[in-house]
Structures are given as C-alpha cells and as structure tokens.
Motif scaffolding. Sequence first.
Motif, PDB file in Angstrom:
ATOM      1  N   ASN A   1      52.715  30.770  37.564  1.00 58.94           N
ATOM      2  CA  ASN A   1      53.179  31.089  38.853  1.00 58.94           C
ATOM      3  C   ASN A   1      53.495  32.647  38.834  1.00 58.94           C
ATOM      4  O   ASN A   1      53.154  33.543  39.865  1.00 58.94           O
ATOM      5  N   GLU A   2      54.202  33.052  38.016  1.00 57.73           N
ATOM      6  CA  GLU A   2      54.704  34.533  37.999  1.00 57.73           C
ATOM      7  C   GLU A   2      53.555  35.388  38.022  1.00 57.73           C
ATOM      8  O   GLU A   2      53.506  36.426  38.727  1.00 57.73           O
ATOM      9  N   VAL A   3      52.535  34.990  37.154  1.00 60.39           N
ATOM     10  CA  VAL A   3      51.286  36.085  37.126  1.00 60.39           C
ATOM     11  C   VAL A   3      50.612  36.201  38.289  1.00 60.39           C
ATOM     12  O   VAL A   3      50.048  36.905  38.659  1.00 60.39           O
ATOM     13  N   LEU A   4      50.371  34.830  38.879  1.00 56.99           N
ATOM     14  CA  LEU A   4      49.634  34.790  40.286  1.00 56.99           C
ATOM     15  C   LEU A   4      50.522  35.407  41.453  1.00 56.99           C
ATOM     16  O   LEU A   4      49.628  36.028  42.369  1.00 56.99           O
ATOM     17  N   GLU A   5      51.834  35.475  41.417  1.00 59.17           N
ATOM     18  CA  GLU A   5      52.597  36.233  42.420  1.00 59.17           C
ATOM     19  C   GLU A   5      52.199  37.747  42.043  1.00 59.17           C
ATOM     20  O   GLU A   5      51.928  38.479  43.181  1.00 59.17           O
ATOM     21  N   LEU A   6      52.119  38.170  40.846  1.00 60.46           N
ATOM     22  CA  LEU A   6      51.662  39.669  40.521  1.00 60.46           C
ATOM     23  C   LEU A   6      50.380  39.926  41.251  1.00 60.46           C
ATOM     24  O   LEU A   6      50.168  40.796  41.651  1.00 60.46           O
ATOM     25  N   ALA A   7      49.451  38.951  40.985  1.00 61.90           N
ATOM     26  CA  ALA A   7      48.140  39.141  41.154  1.00 61.90           C
ATOM     27  C   ALA A   7      47.921  39.232  42.608  1.00 61.90           C
ATOM     28  O   ALA A   7      47.111  40.040  43.173  1.00 61.90           O
ATOM     29  N   LYS A   8      48.797  38.479  43.450  1.00 59.71           N
ATOM     30  CA  LYS A   8      48.697  38.540  44.998  1.00 59.71           C
ATOM     31  C   LYS A   8      49.073  39.734  45.518  1.00 59.71           C
ATOM     32  O   LYS A   8      48.484  40.218  46.471  1.00 59.71           O
ATOM     33  N   LYS A   9      50.033  40.430  44.855  1.00 62.77           N
ATOM     34  CA  LYS A   9      50.750  41.752  45.310  1.00 62.77           C
ATOM     35  C   LYS A   9      49.775  42.986  44.814  1.00 62.77           C
ATOM     36  O   LYS A   9      49.623  43.842  45.722  1.00 62.77           O
ATOM     37  N   TYR A  10      49.080  42.858  43.577  1.00 65.18           N
ATOM     38  CA  TYR A  10      48.569  43.899  43.209  1.00 65.18           C
ATOM     39  C   TYR A  10      47.013  44.132  42.969  1.00 65.18           C
ATOM     40  O   TYR A  10      46.355  44.868  42.693  1.00 65.18           O
ATOM     41  N   SER A  11      46.390  43.033  43.349  1.00 66.55           N
ATOM     42  CA  SER A  11      44.975  42.650  43.205  1.00 66.55           C
ATOM     43  C   SER A  11      44.360  41.987  44.453  1.00 66.55           C
ATOM     44  O   SER A  11      44.960  41.957  45.464  1.00 66.55           O
ATOM     45  N   TYR A  12      43.134  41.798  44.310  1.00 67.77           N
ATOM     46  CA  TYR A  12      42.306  41.193  45.350  1.00 67.77           C
ATOM     47  C   TYR A  12      42.719  39.829  45.626  1.00 67.77           C
ATOM     48  O   TYR A  12      43.046  38.896  44.795  1.00 67.77           O
ATOM     49  N   ASN A  13      42.518  39.212  46.868  1.00 70.90           N
ATOM     50  CA  ASN A  13      42.452  37.842  46.931  1.00 70.90           C
ATOM     51  C   ASN A  13      42.051  36.954  46.370  1.00 70.90           C
ATOM     52  O   ASN A  13      42.752  35.800  45.775  1.00 70.90           O
ATOM     53  N   ASP A  14      40.842  37.054  45.471  1.00 75.69           N
ATOM     54  CA  ASP A  14      40.080  36.125  44.848  1.00 75.69           C
ATOM     55  C   ASP A  14      40.529  36.032  43.466  1.00 75.69           C
ATOM     56  O   ASP A  14      40.231  35.217  42.559  1.00 75.69           O
ATOM     57  N   THR A  15      41.368  37.433  42.959  1.00 80.11           N
ATOM     58  CA  THR A  15      41.584  37.466  41.554  1.00 80.11           C
ATOM     59  C   THR A  15      42.579  36.222  41.130  1.00 80.11           C
ATOM     60  O   THR A  15      42.541  35.785  39.992  1.00 80.11           O
ATOM     61  N   LYS A  16      43.581  35.696  41.956  1.00 78.34           N
ATOM     62  CA  LYS A  16      44.676  34.928  41.672  1.00 78.34           C
ATOM     63  C   LYS A  16      43.732  33.418  41.481  1.00 78.34           C
ATOM     64  O   LYS A  16      44.174  32.884  40.453  1.00 78.34           O
ATOM     65  N   ASP A  17      42.531  33.293  42.327  1.00 74.42           N
ATOM     66  CA  ASP A  17      42.006  31.973  41.872  1.00 74.42           C
ATOM     67  C   ASP A  17      41.150  32.263  40.573  1.00 74.42           C
ATOM     68  O   ASP A  17      41.153  31.165  39.620  1.00 74.42           O
ATOM     69  N   PHE A  18      40.609  33.430  40.081  1.00 73.89           N
ATOM     70  CA  PHE A  18      40.016  33.605  38.884  1.00 73.89           C
ATOM     71  C   PHE A  18      40.898  33.464  37.860  1.00 73.89           C
ATOM     72  O   PHE A  18      40.615  32.565  36.916  1.00 73.89           O
ATOM     73  N   LEU A  19      42.229  33.918  37.916  1.00 74.41           N
ATOM     74  CA  LEU A  19      43.275  33.836  36.700  1.00 74.41           C
ATOM     75  C   LEU A  19      43.759  32.177  36.899  1.00 74.41           C
ATOM     76  O   LEU A  19      43.845  32.213  35.503  1.00 74.41           O
ATOM     77  N   ASN A  20      43.795  31.958  37.831  1.00 70.69           N
ATOM     78  CA  ASN A  20      44.444  30.554  37.800  1.00 70.69           C
ATOM     79  C   ASN A  20      43.276  29.605  36.804  1.00 70.69           C
ATOM     80  O   ASN A  20      43.698  28.695  36.163  1.00 70.69           O
ATOM     81  N   GLY A  21      42.010  29.746  37.167  1.00 69.53           N
ATOM     82  CA  GLY A  21      40.933  29.010  36.555  1.00 69.53           C
ATOM     83  C   GLY A  21      41.017  29.283  35.007  1.00 69.53           C
ATOM     84  O   GLY A  21      40.998  28.649  34.088  1.00 69.53           O
TER      85      GLY A  21
END
Length: 133
Positions: free
Chosen positions: A103-123
């Motif tokens: 959860n913490e890393v996905l919140e950072l991804a939402k703030k600092y990266s592209y929209n699809d990055t959080k899905d990629f990281l989550n996978g």
Amino acid sequence: MTRRKIREEIFKLLFEHELIDNDIQKRIEEVVEEEKITKEDQINFLKSYVTEIIENEEILVEKIKNTLDGWTYERLGTIEKVLLKISFYEILIKKVGFEIAINEVLELAKKYSYNDTKDFLNGILAKLVKNMK
C-alpha cells in the motif's frame, strides 16, 4: 511527520542516489534539517531504511530480477526500480506486513509516476507474496 511522509523522503533520497552517486549520509542530514525532522525514532527510521536499502542493493535487485516476468530489470524506469527496492526491502528484510508495504509503495507510485505504474508494481509485488507462501 508520519511514516508515509518519511517513506516519501526515503523514496526521494534513493531516487536521487540512483541517478547520481552522491554522498548519501550528507544528503540524509540535509533532508533531516530541511524537513525539520526532530524525533529520534523518525530520524533513525529514515537513516536505517536508506542505508540498509543501499547496503542490500545487490540482494534486492537479484530478488526483483527473479520476480519479474517478461521484463528485464534494466528496462524498468528509475522510479519503478526505487519503489521495488523499497517494497522488497520492507517485505523480505524488515518483515513489514506485505499489505502495508505494498500500500505504501503504491501510494508513492500514484504520486510520482504514471497511472499504469501502480498496477504494474502491484502485479510484481503480488507475485513476490505468492512466491513466499
């Protein structure tokens, strides 16, 4: 300062270090001063995470490489590399609950990266957790 905010500072420090091999201890001290972090436990959290992630970088990168499917580590962007190192460190070394680390890393991804990055990281992180079970 919340743990989430400190994790954000950890991310920024590691991102900068990934781009330019700087004096990380000096940068940590500067961030502590700039952000007016005064609580000893918060300072220790910041320092230990940054230092230990860098010290364990080879192990973390190897674990990330072994978890990637259809990608090479070299193809990852700097943001993704740093976020994965943080989350792998928390899950594998610090034994933080994977729900919290993800959860913490996905919140950072939402703030600092592209929209699809959080899905990629989550996978990738879901695969890591599945492989651990």
